[in-house]
Motif scaffolding. Sequence first.
Motif, mmCIF file in Angstrom:
data_model
loop_
_atom_site.group_PDB
_atom_site.id
_atom_site.type_symbol
_atom_site.label_atom_id
_atom_site.label_comp_id
_atom_site.label_asym_id
_atom_site.label_seq_id
_atom_site.Cartn_x
_atom_site.Cartn_y
_atom_site.Cartn_z
ATOM 1 N N VAL A 151 -6.615 5.789 -18.620
ATOM 2 C CA VAL A 151 -7.914 5.907 -19.264
ATOM 3 C C VAL A 151 -7.683 6.448 -20.670
ATOM 4 N N LEU A 152 -8.105 5.695 -21.688
ATOM 5 C CA LEU A 152 -7.883 6.048 -23.088
ATOM 6 C C LEU A 152 -9.183 6.526 -23.728
ATOM 7 N N ASP B 100 0.820 -1.215 0.000
ATOM 8 C CA ASP B 100 0.000 0.000 0.000
ATOM 9 C C ASP B 100 0.855 1.268 0.000
ATOM 10 N N ALA B 101 2.060 1.168 0.575
ATOM 11 C CA ALA B 101 2.930 2.345 0.646
ATOM 12 C C ALA B 101 3.547 2.660 -0.718
ATOM 13 N N SER B 102 3.862 1.623 -1.478
ATOM 14 C CA SER B 102 4.433 1.802 -2.819
ATOM 15 C C SER B 102 3.683 0.914 -3.796
ATOM 16 N N PRO B 103 2.452 1.286 -4.136
ATOM 17 C CA PRO B 103 1.612 0.401 -4.954
ATOM 18 C C PRO B 103 2.126 0.227 -6.370
ATOM 19 N N THR B 104 2.085 -1.003 -6.862
ATOM 20 C CA THR B 104 2.465 -1.307 -8.234
ATOM 21 C C THR B 104 1.737 -2.568 -8.670
ATOM 22 N N LEU B 105 1.502 -2.687 -9.972
ATOM 23 C CA LEU B 105 0.876 -3.893 -10.512
ATOM 24 C C LEU B 105 1.921 -4.899 -10.973
ATOM 25 N N GLY B 106 3.153 -4.689 -10.592
ATOM 26 C CA GLY B 106 4.201 -5.684 -10.829
ATOM 27 C C GLY B 106 4.477 -5.969 -12.286
ATOM 28 N N GLY B 107 4.500 -4.929 -13.104
ATOM 29 C CA GLY B 107 4.782 -5.125 -14.521
ATOM 30 C C GLY B 107 3.538 -5.220 -15.375
ATOM 31 N N GLY B 108 2.395 -5.363 -14.750
ATOM 32 C CA GLY B 108 1.146 -5.416 -15.490
ATOM 33 C C GLY B 108 0.564 -4.026 -15.680
ATOM 34 N N CYS B 109 -0.576 -3.965 -16.362
ATOM 35 C CA CYS B 109 -1.237 -2.671 -16.555
ATOM 36 C C CYS B 109 -2.712 -2.897 -16.816
ATOM 37 N N LEU B 110 -3.465 -1.843 -16.621
ATOM 38 C CA LEU B 110 -4.878 -1.831 -16.973
ATOM 39 C C LEU B 110 -5.147 -0.564 -17.761
ATOM 40 N N HIS B 111 -5.453 -0.722 -19.047
ATOM 41 C CA HIS B 111 -5.773 0.408 -19.907
ATOM 42 C C HIS B 111 -7.257 0.322 -20.256
ATOM 43 N N SER B 112 -8.032 1.288 -19.758
ATOM 44 C CA SER B 112 -9.482 1.277 -19.910
ATOM 45 C C SER B 112 -9.892 2.365 -20.891
ATOM 46 N N ASN B 113 -10.701 1.985 -21.867
ATOM 47 C CA ASN B 113 -11.008 2.883 -22.982
ATOM 48 C C ASN B 113 -12.494 3.199 -23.083
ATOM 49 N N GLU B 114 -12.793 4.439 -23.474
ATOM 50 C CA GLU B 114 -14.159 4.848 -23.795
ATOM 51 C C GLU B 114 -14.090 6.030 -24.743
ATOM 52 N N VAL B 115 -14.743 5.936 -25.907
ATOM 53 C CA VAL B 115 -14.630 6.976 -26.925
ATOM 54 C C VAL B 115 -15.577 8.149 -26.677
ATOM 55 N N ASN B 116 -16.741 7.894 -26.086
ATOM 56 C CA ASN B 116 -17.697 8.965 -25.834
ATOM 57 C C ASN B 116 -17.178 9.900 -24.749
ATOM 58 N N THR B 117 -17.192 11.198 -25.007
ATOM 59 C CA THR B 117 -16.576 12.163 -24.097
ATOM 60 C C THR B 117 -17.199 12.130 -22.703
ATOM 61 N N GLY B 118 -18.510 12.174 -22.624
ATOM 62 C CA GLY B 118 -19.165 12.173 -21.326
ATOM 63 C C GLY B 118 -18.919 10.899 -20.558
#
Length: 374
Positions: free
Chosen positions: A205-206, A162-180
Amino acid sequence: MPALTKAQKKLAQAAEDSFNRTYAVQFGEERWQQTLYPTLKASTRYAALTNRFAVTDLDAIFSQEQAAKLQAIEFLSESDLSNSKPLSSFQWDISEAEATFPPPQPDSSSSLMTHWNLDAASLLAVNVLDPKPGDKVFDLCAAPGGKSVALAQFLRPDNYDDASPTLGGGCLHSNEVNTGRNKRLASNLQSYLPAALFKTGEVKVLKLDGTEPFSLQTLPHGPGGYDKVLLDAPCSSERHVIHAHEKAKQSGRLADEMTSWRSGQSKKMAKTQVALLMTALKAVRIGGRVLYATCSLSNDENDSVIEKGMELVQKEHKKSGIKWDFAVRSGDLTAKGLAEWAEPTKYGWLVLPDHPSGGKWGPLFFALLEKVEA
């Protein structure tokens, strides 16, 4: 409120009759009228997904009386999907199916939101995709963010600090094209996931149009750069149409959702879904997996989209000489307890609220696909 005119009543009845005929053909007249439509008409049942990134004291969320009615939900076990971490989620006792969970609130220690209320079928789909710590995950149509929050629970390493949070080399890229919807997605994820993960770029967030082929070039990890892709595609969402229709009838109104419904709209929607599926397949690496999902009842938006994807991949083999294909892995899950949740389709599984288990979840279709060498 003025009463409906004769012409309006005729329009409403014609739309409702067409809607019912369409799905009675697919599911059978008896099932549609006696069990499926009545359960779709009922209020959506919710589960509470607890947030592992918050230092959550469940006693602070639920009263003693509420806690007594909670049941832990068991998805596919670790023995069924290797190394998967069961999602920590709860449902009301079945007798309290219509009750509403307490709303999410900031945790007193982390200030992150404590839980997310959603249909448990969505959590089942995330469990089937089975992301692991270190995986690079792309959520192609992520708003409002519930499935992204669930994906993040799997990506949190066992030695998460919790002090130094990391996903250990992984990632989460979340996408939504609609502006709102993109703004809402970003706000939601920032409320549930540590700020440090956004600063390192492990969570992004993409805002890409997944139906456009050029969008692949702008992905942070590029084409073929992801281990797992979730495509919860926009769809006809018939349960929403039914709820709007029933609510309008009670107050003597017409629901635009039903009066504008047409039997051919699923085929139009499928064109968008197929384009998104091709983007998902191109975004994942060879050996990686894509989970295609919709909350639609229509075969046109479910199995037929997978079939059309197969045809397009074969055309690309001839046209541009691509070196990959995809295999349907949904059948591999037959012996893993999915029959307690869903019914098999040609290429995937369909969770429906009239399932014999009595879970009252769904609707949700999903198909598990693996990108393979051509």
